[in-house]
Design an enzyme around this catalytic site. Structure first.
Site, PDB file in Angstrom:
ATOM      1  N   SER A 141      -5.623  -1.907   3.499  1.00  0.00           N
ATOM      2  CA  SER A 141      -6.516  -2.258   2.467  1.00  0.00           C
ATOM      3  C   SER A 141      -6.872  -3.810   2.529  1.00  0.00           C
ATOM      4  O   SER A 141      -6.264  -4.391   3.464  1.00  0.00           O
ATOM      5  CB  SER A 141      -5.486  -2.201   1.178  1.00  0.00           C
ATOM      6  OG  SER A 141      -5.941  -2.783   0.002  1.00  0.00           O
ATOM      7  N   TYR A 154       2.637  -3.825  -3.106  1.00  0.00           N
ATOM      8  CA  TYR A 154       1.685  -3.350  -2.481  1.00  0.00           C
ATOM      9  C   TYR A 154       0.945  -4.126  -1.589  1.00  0.00           C
ATOM     10  O   TYR A 154       0.815  -3.817  -0.196  1.00  0.00           O
ATOM     11  CB  TYR A 154       0.450  -2.991  -3.534  1.00  0.00           C
ATOM     12  CG  TYR A 154      -0.622  -2.220  -3.026  1.00  0.00           C
ATOM     13  CD1 TYR A 154      -0.454  -0.860  -2.483  1.00  0.00           C
ATOM     14  CD2 TYR A 154      -1.822  -2.753  -2.768  1.00  0.00           C
ATOM     15  CE1 TYR A 154      -1.465   0.014  -2.003  1.00  0.00           C
ATOM     16  CE2 TYR A 154      -2.885  -1.955  -2.181  1.00  0.00           C
ATOM     17  CZ  TYR A 154      -2.678  -0.626  -1.907  1.00  0.00           C
ATOM     18  OH  TYR A 154      -3.692   0.336  -1.395  1.00  0.00           O
TER      19      TYR A 154
END
Ligand code: NAP
Length: 257
Positions: A141, A154
């Site tokens: 990501s 995350y």
């Protein structure tokens, strides 16, 4: 061996980016094992692949459990004859202010996103090294490249995935195996729908407004489509991409430059 003769294992293949990758690889003639924790979703994707005339194997496995990962590879090798391509797309998105991030959220985020990718890499590599050819793509990501408030677990997991990818790539650089990470910005999948719902719940803002806000974080003012990520993954799996390894390639409309 041509790409059309390769065999792939796609984790997180039941929906979203993993599903798009499985379908894209299948259209290129690759046999694909599709894994996630939800039987109905992997079965549905396997049926879609078969409807395209491809070969597919649905597998139920939790990547956070090393014994599941071992069993998943064993089943894929038995059914497909081997695994030359691994796409590690299984992941969960969590968010909370750091001081309100529970042990459970921290652990489960790291265990799925980072340890899960590690277990899969460790299981995949020996066969690829022995064969002298392999392709591994981890779906990380842009949160693995930059910081952002309220997503410490995350973001830490995705920063970890980039470290894992770079080190592993260098270990096997001379063996015909490439290992790269793809780093999407916000993609129009169920994961983003859930992020929107969480923000709506916490802030009381309207759903449409929140979606627009996420889209406008990108200089292109839009969400990425899962198929755009899949197209890059397909390219990285081909022979023309043999010189690309250890990279973290963004598909984010220019968000991180
Ligand atoms: P998604 O639609 O929620 O799909 C996630 C997939 O991962 C599902 O198939 C899910 O199935 C599977 N999964 C989750 N936990 C798992 C576990 N422990 N073991 C096995 N499978 C598991 O999300 P997505 O948007 O496609 O995301 C795919 C990847 O891209 C993730 O790694 C995510 O972090 C990354 N990413 C997404 C975005 C975005 O904006 N959507 C942006 C950047 C990066 P089950 O829940 O049934 O197991």
């Amino acid at each position: 061996m041509r790409l059309a003769e390769r065999r792939a294992l796609v984790t997180g293949g039941g929906r979203g980016i993993g599903r798009a990758v499985a379908l894209r690889l299948a259209k290129a003639g690759v046999a694909v094992a599709v894994a996630s924790r939800t039987r109905g979703e992997v079965d549905a994707v396997a049926e879609e692949v078969q409807a395209l005339g491809g070969t597919s194997l649905p597998l139920v496995a939790d990547v956070a459990r090393p014994e599941d990962v071992e069993g998943m590879f064993r089943a894929a090798r038995t059914a497909l004859g081997g695994v030359d391509i691994l796409v590690s797309a299984a992941g969960v998105a969590t968010s909370a202010p750091l001081v309100r991030t529970s042990d459970e959220v921290w652990r489960s985020t790291l265990e799925t996103n980072l340890s899960g990718a590690f277990y899969c890499l460790r299981e995949a590599l020996p066969e690829m090294v022995e064969a002298g050819w392999g392709r591994i793509v981890t779906i990380a990501s842009i949160a693995g490249k930059t910081g952002h408030p309220y997503i410490a677990a995350y973001s830490a997991s995705k920063h970890g995935v980039l470290g894992l990818t770079k080190c592993a790539a260098l270990e096997v650089a001379e063996k015909g195996v490439t290992i790269n990470a793809v780093c999407p910005g916000y993609v129009d999948t169920a994961m983003t729908d859930a992020s929107v719902a969480r923000i709506v719940e916490r802030t009381g803002r309207a759903q449409g407004e929140v979606r627009r806000h996420l889209a406008e974080l990108s200089p292109q003012k839009r969400l990425i489509e899962a198929e755009e990520v899949a197209a890059l993954v397909l390219y990285l799996c081909g022979d023309e991409a043999r010189g690309i390894t250890g990279q973290a390639l963004s598909v984010d409309g220019g968000t991180v430059v």
